[in-house]
Design an enzyme around this catalytic site. Sequence first.
Site, PDB file in Angstrom:
ATOM      1  N   ASP A  76       0.824  -1.205   0.000  1.00  0.00           N
ATOM      2  CA  ASP A  76       0.000   0.000   0.000  1.00  0.00           C
ATOM      3  C   ASP A  76       0.862   1.260   0.000  1.00  0.00           C
ATOM      4  OD1 ASP A  76      -2.299  -1.476  -0.049  1.00  0.00           O
ATOM      5  OD2 ASP A  76      -2.938  -1.017   1.992  1.00  0.00           O
ATOM      6  N   SER A 196      -6.811   2.572  14.162  1.00  0.00           N
ATOM      7  CA  SER A 196      -6.148   2.155  15.393  1.00  0.00           C
ATOM      8  C   SER A 196      -6.411   3.143  16.529  1.00  0.00           C
ATOM      9  CB  SER A 196      -4.643   2.003  15.164  1.00  0.00           C
ATOM     10  OG  SER A 196      -4.029   3.255  14.951  1.00  0.00           O
TER      11      SER A 196
END
Length: 291
Positions: A76, A196
């Site tokens: 990514d 997160s």
Amino acid sequence: MKNEQKFNTTNAKKVGLIAKDYPLFKQDLAKLEKILKKYNAEILLEKNCAKQVEKSGFELIKLAKECEFLITLGGDGTIISTCRKLAHISPLILGIHAGRLGFLTDITINESEKFFKDFFDDKFEVETPFMLDVTLHKNDGKTEKKIAFNDAVIVSKNGGSMTHIEALLNEKYFNSYFGDGVIVATPAGTTAYNMSANGPIIYPLSEVFALTPICSHSLTQRPVVLTKNHTVKFRTNSDAILVIDGQDRFDMSKISAVSMSLSDKKARLIRHIGRDYFQILKEKLHWGYND
């Protein structure tokens, strides 16, 4: 807005390749060259990955202008870096991952032969996620414009120390954040650092962005989702840095303020037909599984 109008794949005779340095690059390059040769398409290499095979290559911008579409071979991070650097021309980009399956690069080398068969039969889609405009207002009065694919984060320079960050929304005082910092995430970037920090997961083609505090010292501070017509400006006197996509870092002591808003610039990502974003979420995040 799911897809843009497709381009004519019969015109795809030159394909640019950007790749990270990894052990199987030569082998994977040979596979791709063999596959694309069947469709009379030639691979041109970006200069840094060309060095890995001792060939000549192109500067990234020239490569994008020479080719009908680009392939990023890596993870990514490779596709994010490429989209950011080429945001002003927004070329078509296909992400092929060479490692762990990512949220953005959902095709493997072993799947590429089948994918290109469908691709040259015009069986593909183009997704156009929004990016983030980041404007640095420097202490000397000058401004510098940057682009983020995933997120822009203001965080303590020294881990463990608290930051105090003031936020203005459309030039009106909005909030003060006390904690580890603040994340501003694009929809596509909400599955990265934002997730997160318990920020919301947003469908990647939405015209909104997320503002998420990091480890706030107040239980009342919560993530906020803002629309495209909002601009958030941040100011801080704390010893903090601005980090864009985990790739660029700026010392906030040299910046009087940072403005962020959803950009008019969009990435153009080539996808296989039937790619199911929510299925990817289920698999990556193990939703519905009993541990």
